[in-house]
Design an enzyme around this catalytic site. Structure first.
Site, PDB file in Angstrom:
ATOM      1  N   HIS A  84       0.831  -1.208   0.000  1.00  7.16           N
ATOM      2  CA  HIS A  84       0.000   0.000   0.000  1.00  7.16           C
ATOM      3  C   HIS A  84       0.868   1.260   0.000  1.00  7.16           C
ATOM      4  O   HIS A  84       0.574   2.223  -0.715  1.00  7.16           O
ATOM      5  CB  HIS A  84      -0.944   0.008   1.212  1.00  7.16           C
ATOM      6  CG  HIS A  84      -2.189  -0.768   1.001  1.00  7.16           C
ATOM      7  ND1 HIS A  84      -2.226  -2.145   1.001  1.00  7.16           N
ATOM      8  CD2 HIS A  84      -3.465  -0.353   0.781  1.00  7.16           C
ATOM      9  CE1 HIS A  84      -3.468  -2.549   0.794  1.00  7.16           C
ATOM     10  NE2 HIS A  84      -4.234  -1.478   0.650  1.00  7.16           N
ATOM     11  N   LYS A  86      -9.338  -7.852   9.095  1.00  8.83           N
ATOM     12  CA  LYS A  86      -9.931  -8.087  10.404  1.00  8.83           C
ATOM     13  C   LYS A  86      -9.766  -6.815  11.222  1.00  8.83           C
ATOM     14  O   LYS A  86      -8.820  -6.059  11.036  1.00  8.83           O
ATOM     15  CB  LYS A  86      -9.299  -9.292  11.105  1.00  8.83           C
ATOM     16  CG  LYS A  86      -7.857  -9.119  11.491  1.00  8.83           C
ATOM     17  CD  LYS A  86      -7.323 -10.347  12.211  1.00  8.83           C
ATOM     18  CE  LYS A  86      -5.865 -10.110  12.606  1.00  8.83           C
ATOM     19  NZ  LYS A  86      -5.278 -11.261  13.266  1.00  8.83           N
TER      20      LYS A  86
END
Length: 184
Positions: A38, A103
């Site tokens: 990212h 998560k």
């Protein structure tokens, strides 16, 4: 697990049908990318360069799979904590990313961006990486091979199990769960 079968790339129609708490089985292509990938994607965007794959309509799974054992497509492929991608997610959502799998909680800026961009955040069950890996039918490295497990991978999944946490209507399953618990 039973659930609503959805196929990537995700359309607005599919996303509009999803609500926090829905169980889904995802099939199609999902891209694996974590923190380091990212960061590199944001550096490309800052330079005005294209991303290694077109994010429009796509889903990114926050995972760094372990190496495959002989005869396996991929090793354990459990989700990583999504909050580490929160600083990057709004920009990718603005560019057309439609789904994220990980998560844990997302911050308010990400939740607002999900609603604004008609996207969705799914959770996969942490600790179930070996089981989740069984849903992955094929994989190939798309970019940043030098990052090892954190390289961007194109995963072909079949009935990948997840739960909708944040939908376009501003719902958050985690926050709703806390409120439901308090009401009892």
């Amino acid at each position: 697990m039973s659930g609503k079968h959805i196929t990537t790339p995700l359309s607005n129609e599919v996303i509009e049908s999803l609500r926090a708490g829905d169980r889904v089985l995802i099939s199609g292509v999902v891209y694996a990318a974590r923190d380091a990938a990212h960061k590199r994607m944001m550096e490309l965007l800052e330079k005005g360069e294209p991303l290694p794959f077109d994010v429009k309509g796509q889903v990114i799974y926050y995972v760094g799979p372990t190496p495959a054992k002989p005869g396996q497509v991929i090793g354990s492929a459990g989700p990583t904590t999504s909050g580490r991608m929160d600083k990057y997610a709004p920009k990718l959502l603005d560019l057309g990313l439609k789904g994220m799998i990980g998560k844990g909680y997302r911050n308010q800026e990400v939740r607002d961006s999900i609603a604004r961009n008609k996207a969705v955040y799914f959770a996969a069950v942490g600790g179930s990486g070996a089981l989740l890996a069984k849903s992955i039918q094929a994989q190939e490295i798309v970019a940043y091979e030098d990052l090892g497990p954190e390289a961007i991978r194109k995963l072909v999944v079949d009935s990948f199990s997840a739960v909708v946490i944040n939908d376009i209507y501003g719902n958050d399953l985690y926050l709703q769960g806390v409120e439901n618990y308090r009401e009892d």
